[in-house]
Design an enzyme around this catalytic site. Structure first.
Site, mmCIF file in Angstrom:
data_model
loop_
_atom_site.group_PDB
_atom_site.id
_atom_site.type_symbol
_atom_site.label_atom_id
_atom_site.label_comp_id
_atom_site.label_asym_id
_atom_site.label_seq_id
_atom_site.Cartn_x
_atom_site.Cartn_y
_atom_site.Cartn_z
ATOM 1 N N ASP A 84 0.820 -1.218 0.000
ATOM 2 C CA ASP A 84 0.000 0.000 0.000
ATOM 3 C C ASP A 84 0.852 1.267 0.000
ATOM 4 O O ASP A 84 2.016 1.262 0.407
ATOM 5 C CB ASP A 84 -0.888 0.028 1.242
ATOM 6 C CG ASP A 84 -2.039 -0.976 1.175
ATOM 7 O OD1 ASP A 84 -2.032 -1.825 0.272
ATOM 8 O OD2 ASP A 84 -2.928 -0.901 2.033
ATOM 9 N N ASP A 85 0.234 2.355 -0.438
ATOM 10 C CA ASP A 85 0.690 3.751 -0.254
ATOM 11 C C ASP A 85 1.730 4.226 -1.258
ATOM 12 O O ASP A 85 2.160 5.382 -1.190
ATOM 13 C CB ASP A 85 1.232 3.996 1.159
ATOM 14 C CG ASP A 85 0.178 3.826 2.239
ATOM 15 O OD1 ASP A 85 -0.997 3.637 1.878
ATOM 16 O OD2 ASP A 85 0.526 3.874 3.428
ATOM 17 N N HIS A 94 -6.060 3.000 -4.127
ATOM 18 C CA HIS A 94 -5.989 3.255 -2.681
ATOM 19 C C HIS A 94 -6.453 4.673 -2.365
ATOM 20 O O HIS A 94 -6.089 5.226 -1.327
ATOM 21 C CB HIS A 94 -4.558 3.025 -2.185
ATOM 22 C CG HIS A 94 -4.437 2.782 -0.718
ATOM 23 N ND1 HIS A 94 -5.345 2.035 0.011
ATOM 24 C CD2 HIS A 94 -3.495 3.191 0.190
ATOM 25 C CE1 HIS A 94 -4.966 1.991 1.282
ATOM 26 N NE2 HIS A 94 -3.853 2.698 1.418
ATOM 27 N N HIS A 104 -5.423 9.296 0.587
ATOM 28 C CA HIS A 104 -5.344 8.480 1.805
ATOM 29 C C HIS A 104 -6.187 9.061 2.938
ATOM 30 O O HIS A 104 -5.788 9.062 4.105
ATOM 31 C CB HIS A 104 -3.894 8.326 2.274
ATOM 32 C CG HIS A 104 -3.645 7.045 3.035
ATOM 33 N ND1 HIS A 104 -3.970 6.902 4.373
ATOM 34 C CD2 HIS A 104 -3.117 5.859 2.658
ATOM 35 C CE1 HIS A 104 -3.634 5.690 4.776
ATOM 36 N NE2 HIS A 104 -3.111 5.029 3.754
ATOM 37 N N HIS A 137 3.681 -2.412 3.013
ATOM 38 C CA HIS A 137 3.719 -1.060 2.456
ATOM 39 C C HIS A 137 5.027 -0.860 1.695
ATOM 40 O O HIS A 137 6.103 -1.147 2.245
ATOM 41 C CB HIS A 137 3.603 -0.008 3.559
ATOM 42 C CG HIS A 137 2.292 -0.052 4.289
ATOM 43 N ND1 HIS A 137 2.041 -0.964 5.293
ATOM 44 C CD2 HIS A 137 1.164 0.684 4.142
ATOM 45 C CE1 HIS A 137 0.799 -0.783 5.741
ATOM 46 N NE2 HIS A 137 0.253 0.216 5.070
#
Length: 477
Positions: free
Chosen positions: A286-287, A337, A341, A431
């Site tokens: 993620d991210d 995603h 965020h 991540h």
């Protein structure tokens, strides 16, 4: 040596040691711009990179998008403003601690940035800081920076405008006119507050694009709370007579259009059919994409012939479309995603939709096709999130094993956490923004392979498990 002198020396030593420890702790908590390792030169904004830093605690979540350069004198004012927003937020969280615990509500801080290159290495960064610590509404603040990387400095108001008395008066008139012509804002304006906010040019909050000069006003600064934060946009043709000649000349230079890959991409290699009786795990990251960590992770996955799913932020893909394209071309899956965020459960329906759609569009521009999976930040979902995800033709994909890499920042701890919880059909949360995660991956893949696992994408895993629809899909426990 007398005993009392020894005691004093010991106390001084202990005090010094404690101060050193506290100093090191604060240095560890303080975030400076830029990764520690070598950065892949993949940003579409020459000389400018970005990181999105997230945090999750019992009482709050936070996400900060932070641009950075190679020049500390450019980074410092940006860092200082961001740190001030974080300090204000954590102070409010402490004040609201009892109410947050009683209501089971987590406060949220989101700092996002819009970037525009208005001339060669001349950038406008427009920040929006949104915090909510309880109640129905949060607080929004705006801040803009104009940076000139050719001169390695921040652009000041006097660099842009000829600040004589006549020019200042004309700009004030244009701003008041723009505010009064804005039907959504004008009913809530307080004229005396507008006049006070414009009185001192040193306190103007402004930015510039190729089409407009924008003046910003915080919530309640010039209008009732119903107006929110306020912008006054002055068309360039109206304000250009008041620009410094050399600055106006720079704006007239055409910037080469950013190359974006919009055509449909089809992989020539077909995915091998999976054995229904095999042992499969889906690793997810993620991210990202992150200019230093993501390439390292890709190199390790390639060495092991492993496939993974990357849930990307639109704000990151905007800076690094070529890196997103590399992930896609190497056979990995890219999921959505959201753009910035944000905790979607504290947003209204239109804001949720915008967060999903904007990110999806940027990812599609970068890789040639839209993502089909969405992972909400922090795993925070509700009925609105699920419904809008479904309406947009995407499926929610959560996880069943949390590596806690975001918390431990330790390669060994990551490996132990995953291997003690993984089972057939697990979806593992990692991540690709932490160097420690890239450090952990070679050993993690070795351990998984030793136990007979094959790494596949989330979509492949869900297809094997026969799961369809909006989800949320957590994988096997």
């Amino acid at each position: 040596m007398p005993g009392w002198i020894v005691i004093i020396l010991l106390l001084v030593g202990v005090t010094f040691g404690m101060n050193q420890l506290l100093s090191q702790a604060f240095e560890g908590d303080s975030e400076t711009n830029g990764p520690e390792g070598e950065v892949e030169d993949s940003s579409v904004y020459p000389g400018l990179n970005i990181e999105t830093r997230t945090e999750e605690a019992d009482l709050y979540t936070s996400s900060v998008s932070l641009p950075y350069t190679d020049h500390e004198q450019v980074n410092k004012p940006i860092n200082e403003w961001v740190e001030a927003q974080k300090k204000e937020f954590t102070g409010e969280v402490q004040k609201s601690k009892r109410a947050l615990e009683e209501n089971g509500f987590r406060a949220h801080l989101n700092i996002q940035v819009e970037t525009e290159e208005i001339a060669d290495k001349l950038y406008t960064l427009e920040f929006e800081s949104y915090q909510i610590t309880g109640g129905a509404n949060g607080m929004t603040k705006t801040k803009s920076f104009v940076i000139d990387l050719n001169k390695e400095r921040h652009v000041q108001l006097e660099d842009v405008f000829r600040l004589n008395e006549e020019t200042i008066g004309n700009i004030q008139h244009l701003v008041r006119e723009a505010l009064s012509n804005n039907d959504e804002v004008s009913p809530y304006l307080f004229e005396d507050m507008v006049q006070d906010a414009l009185k001192n040019p040193d306190k103007w909050k402004w930015s510039i694009s190729r089409d407009h000069v924008i003046f910003y006003f915080d919530e309640y600064e010039i209008a009732a709370g119903a107006a929110g934060s306020v912008k006054a946009e002055i068309p360039m043709k109206e304000i250009k007579p008041y620009l410094q000649d050399d600055f106006a000349d720079r704006l007239d230079v055409t910037i080469p259009e950013k190359e974006k890959r919009k055509e449909e991409t089809e992989h020539s290699e077909e995915k091998a059919e999976l054995d229904p009786d095999g042992k499969y795990v889906a690793l997810t990251f993620d991210d990202g994409p992150h200019p230093e960590v993501t390439p390292r992770i890709l190199d390790t996955l390639n060495k092991h012939g492993a496939e993974a799913t990357f849930f990307m932020l639109g704000s990151q893909v905007e800076y690094y479309p070529s890196l997103a394209n590399r992930v896609d071309e190497e056979g990995h899956e890219i999921g959505n995603h959201t753009m910035n965020h944000q905790d979607l459960t504290v947003l209204g329906r239109e804001q949720i939709r915008e967060e999903m759609q904007e990110s999806s569009s940027i990812i599609e521009d970068a890789i040639g096709h839209a993502p089909t999976l969405l992972r909400p930040p922090y795993g925070a979902s509700n009925g609105d999130v699920e419904q809008i995800t479904s309406e947009l033709g995407q499926s929610l994909a959560m996880w069943s094993v949390d590596s806690l890499d975001w918390k431990s920042r330790d390669a060994q701890a990551v490996n132990e956490k995953v291997m003690s919880n993984v089972t057939e059909g697990s979806i593992v949360l990692l991540h690709d923004i932490h160097s420690s995660t890239a450090d952990a991956l070679p050993q993690l893949l070795d351990s998984l392979e030793e136990q007979g696992y094959q790494m596949v994408t989330v979509s492949q895993l869900l297809e094997l498990q026969g799961e369809q629809g909006v989800g949320p899909h957590y994988g096997n426990l």
